[in-house]
Design an enzyme around this catalytic site. Structure first.
Site, PDB file in Angstrom:
ATOM      1  N   ASP A   1       0.251  98.346 112.688  1.00  0.00           N
ATOM      2  CA  ASP A   1       1.117  99.592 112.805  1.00  0.00           C
ATOM      3  C   ASP A   1       0.449 100.861 112.666  1.00  0.00           C
ATOM      4  O   ASP A   1      -0.336 100.866 112.040  1.00  0.00           O
ATOM      5  CB  ASP A   1       2.176  99.467 111.792  1.00  0.00           C
ATOM      6  CG  ASP A   1       3.106 100.518 111.766  1.00  0.00           C
ATOM      7  OD1 ASP A   1       4.102 100.669 112.644  1.00  0.00           O
ATOM      8  OD2 ASP A   1       3.187 101.623 111.056  1.00  0.00           O
TER       9      ASP A   1
ATOM     10  N   ASP B   1       0.868 104.839 112.296  1.00  0.00           N
ATOM     11  CA  ASP B   1       1.959 105.949 111.759  1.00  0.00           C
ATOM     12  C   ASP B   1       1.370 107.502 111.862  1.00  0.00           C
ATOM     13  O   ASP B   1       0.619 107.908 111.117  1.00  0.00           O
ATOM     14  CB  ASP B   1       2.187 105.733 110.103  1.00  0.00           C
ATOM     15  CG  ASP B   1       3.279 106.641 109.707  1.00  0.00           C
ATOM     16  OD1 ASP B   1       3.659 107.705 110.333  1.00  0.00           O
ATOM     17  OD2 ASP B   1       3.631 106.371 108.666  1.00  0.00           O
TER      18      ASP B   1
ATOM     19  N   GLU C   1       1.641 111.069 112.401  1.00  0.00           N
ATOM     20  CA  GLU C   1       2.736 112.230 112.151  1.00  0.00           C
ATOM     21  C   GLU C   1       1.884 113.424 112.424  1.00  0.00           C
ATOM     22  O   GLU C   1       1.469 114.063 111.636  1.00  0.00           O
ATOM     23  CB  GLU C   1       3.131 112.072 110.705  1.00  0.00           C
ATOM     24  CG  GLU C   1       3.869 110.657 110.359  1.00  0.00           C
ATOM     25  CD  GLU C   1       4.167 110.632 108.995  1.00  0.00           C
ATOM     26  OE1 GLU C   1       4.426 111.713 108.437  1.00  0.00           O
ATOM     27  OE2 GLU C   1       4.456 109.470 108.665  1.00  0.00           O
TER      28      GLU C   1
ATOM     29  N   TYR D   1      14.864 109.619 107.909  1.00  0.00           N
ATOM     30  CA  TYR D   1      14.965 110.028 106.575  1.00  0.00           C
ATOM     31  C   TYR D   1      14.115 111.475 106.567  1.00  0.00           C
ATOM     32  O   TYR D   1      13.460 111.734 107.576  1.00  0.00           O
ATOM     33  CB  TYR D   1      14.691 109.093 105.636  1.00  0.00           C
ATOM     34  CG  TYR D   1      13.531 108.280 105.870  1.00  0.00           C
ATOM     35  CD1 TYR D   1      11.806 109.032 105.856  1.00  0.00           C
ATOM     36  CD2 TYR D   1      13.335 106.957 106.223  1.00  0.00           C
ATOM     37  CE1 TYR D   1      10.959 108.043 106.125  1.00  0.00           C
ATOM     38  CE2 TYR D   1      12.179 106.353 106.589  1.00  0.00           C
ATOM     39  CZ  TYR D   1      11.154 106.841 106.689  1.00  0.00           C
ATOM     40  OH  TYR D   1      10.004 106.407 106.799  1.00  0.00           O
TER      41      TYR D   1
END
Length: 588
Positions: A358, A360, A362, A430
């Site tokens: 995975d 991530d 950002e 979130y």
């Protein structure tokens, strides 16, 4: 047997031996073992050796290692200098270069420990192949290892533990459970009883009905993040997934995080990941780690958890808020990045632990902790390279922004194009609002929908999912994100959202954030807004999800045709896993 320097210590003899536990071409993991072969205790030990030019010691553990040119010296630490008769102690290090040590001395005398000098450790055997698999047995075969003085036998490891030692290159393992996944590796022993590196792993699934635990989510994904740093101050370990009941209710685990450096996937925390020794009381199966086993740490505990819950798939997640800065360099050569990730995820020491990767990032072509200018196509290039390298049998996923505003982060990258190579997106629905805006207005950090007075349009789950769908991302390739924590302000007098504040509310680990397991008791919910809860207690104002709001969010996710849900992260939940249970029940 090596007599040490002083005649008065003639009864104290010891050996030192070296082995490369793994070798990845440009570097290796080395291990020295001091064995007391005498009749009196060693009070301390010092090993000296030489490496050829181009080979050096990097980070070391369980010893103080210093170098001068090509000469290296290792001294015991305060707690492992004493070695009783017949006992052994080891230390390890990460090395660079291809060379082997020579000229070994232990406490000033010849090591004479077998491998150095004059006797190298054996090579790794070939990756085993499985045949004749039945409900309760499987036959394993492998190509022989090599050694300068000959191979004595092989250790066969099932799920990381030695189950047999054999002289040939085949072994039939019996007494297995039907319909169950197992992982096998092999390591060779030479005539001096040195072990070489373990082979790559082969996965075996026995036939028949196994009665494996099944979360019963009807094909929906229920994925949780497990953090490597949680094993420290939070004292949250893989075993907690079992004792909380959460392991029986999830489908996937994302292990966070690996780092991204120099355009490559790299280790995040080697001690937590694969070196931390577990005592029996903190181990998934109640069995303590030994000093010489090939794999320890959370990786080994995940291996044990998967043996107990064979339906669980584990992905290694790379990047995150702090380590996303490396993706820009990776995007310059996606194929090289993917190759480095594959080699790390499929390292023979833990290849059987992970079922995929995975990322991530950002954020691609936008700003997070740092700003990226790789361009809108960079995400697609990276995910395409990962899929090409890992192939169809591995999971490849990504965590992405939920900024649904006009001209926001979703608009900055080709998420639809990247989705073609991915199994799913973890949409981080979130952290929309929080006390980084110290004076407020107070707002729920994980609103499902918009509401009157929302501080910024597009900052909610529904708008994010709608924008991704409009881009062309299939609903089935999106998971709804749930935070197992709250975000809060202090200096708040107003109960409803929209109040002013003076700063971040105090938290256990960081101001402005607190685990659900704490908030449910310290500041119970006083209302709901936009599908999530908020709480006003004293002058503090918090927003967080509860079992009830999670239930409504899961109903919404199913209605949208989403692939399921994921959450950040396990340690924020109660000891009995009530939030994991709410997601599981809601997805059924």
């Amino acid at each position: 047997m090596v007599g040490l320097a002083s005649p008065a210590e003639a009864a104290t003899s010891a050996t030192a031996s070296f082995v490369k536990k793994s070798d990845w071409g440009s570097g290796f993991e080395g291990q020295w073992t001091v064995k007391n072969t005498g009749t009196t205790a060693l009070s301390s030990w010092t090993i000296e050796w030489d490496f050829p030019s181009g080979t050096a010691v990097g980070s070391a553990w369980d010893a103080t290692v210093t170098g001068s040119g090509t000469h290296w010296t290792a001294k015991n630490l305060g707690w492992n200098g004493s070695v009783a008769p017949g006992a052994s102690v080891s230390f390890g290090f990460n090395g660079t270069g291809p060379g082997a040590p020579t000229g070994c001395k232990l406490n000033g005398a010849s090591c004479d420990g077998g491998s150095v000098p004059g006797d190298n450790a054996p090579s790794a055997p070939g990756i085993p192949t499985a045949s004749a698999v039945t409900d309760t047995s499987a036959k394993l075969s492998w190509t022989a290892a090599t050694d300068d003085n000959g191979i004595k036998n092989y250790d066969v490891l099932r799920d990381g533990a030695v189950v047999s030692t054999v002289t040939g290159t085949t072994y039939t393992d019996s007494g297995l459970k039907a319909g169950t996944d197992y992982s096998y590796t092999v390591q060779a022993r030479d005539t001096a009883d040195q072990t070489g590196p373990v082979s790559g792993a082969v996965k075996v699934h026995t036939t028949g009905e196994g009665g494996n635990p099944d979360p019963g989510t009807g094909g929906k994904v229920n994925l949780g993040y497990f953090t490597d740093w949680g094993v420290y101050g939070r004292n949250y370990h893989v075993k907690n997934l079992d004792t909380s009941g959460s392991a029986a209710k999830i489908t996937h685990i994302n292990y966070a995080f690996g780092n991204v450096q120099g355009g490559k996937c790299t280790i995040g925390d080697s001690y937590a990941d694969y070196d931390m020794a577990y005592t029996a009381d903190k181990s998934v199966d109640g069995v303590a780690d030994t000093w010489d086993q090939p794999l320890r740490g959370s990786f080994n505990q995940l291996r044990k958890l998967k043996a107990k819950y064979p339906n669980i798939k584990v992905l290694w997640s790379f990047g995150g808020w702090t380590w996303s800065g490396g993706f820009g360099e990776a995007a310059k050569n996606p194929a090289a990045f993917a190759d480095s990730c594959y080699k790390l995820v499929e390292d023979p020491r833990w290849a059987d632990v992970f079922d995929g990767i995975d990322i991530d990032w950002e954020y691609p072509n936008a700003c997070g902790l740092t700003c990226d200018t790789s361009g809108p196509a960079a995400m697609k290039g990276l995910t395409s390279a990962l899929r090409t390298k890992f192939g169809k049998d591995y999971l490849v996923t990504a965590a992405i922004t939920a900024d649904g505003s006009d001209g926001g982060k979703i608009d900055a990258a080709d998420y639809a194009g990247a989705a073609q190579s991915l199994d799913w997106y973890n949409v981080m629905t979130y952290d929309f609002f929080g006390a980084w805006d110290a004076k407020g207005p107070t707002a729920p950090h994980s609103p499902l929908t918009s509401y009157n007075g929302v501080p910024k349009a597009g900052f909610n789950s529904a708008d994010a999912i709608a924008k991704l769908k409009a881009q062309g991302v299939p609903a089935s390739k999106m998971l709804l994100g749930i935070g197992f924590y709250g975000r809060g302000w202090t200096g708040v007098t107003q109960d409803a959202p929209g109040g002013t504040a003076t700063g971040a509310a105090p938290g256990t680990y960081e101001a402005g954030i607190e685990d659900y397991k704490v908030l449910k008791n310290s500041c119970p919910a006083t209302g709901t807004v936009a599908g999530t809860a908020y709480a006003h207690c004293g002058t503090n104002w918090w927003s967080y999800d509860t079992p009830a709001t999670i239930a409504s969010k899961m109903t919404w996710a199913k209605g949208q045709g989403l692939g399921g849900a994921f959450f950040w992260e396990f340690s924020g939940d109660t000891a009995n896993g009530e939030l994991v249970g709410a997601i599981n029940s809601g997805l059924k």
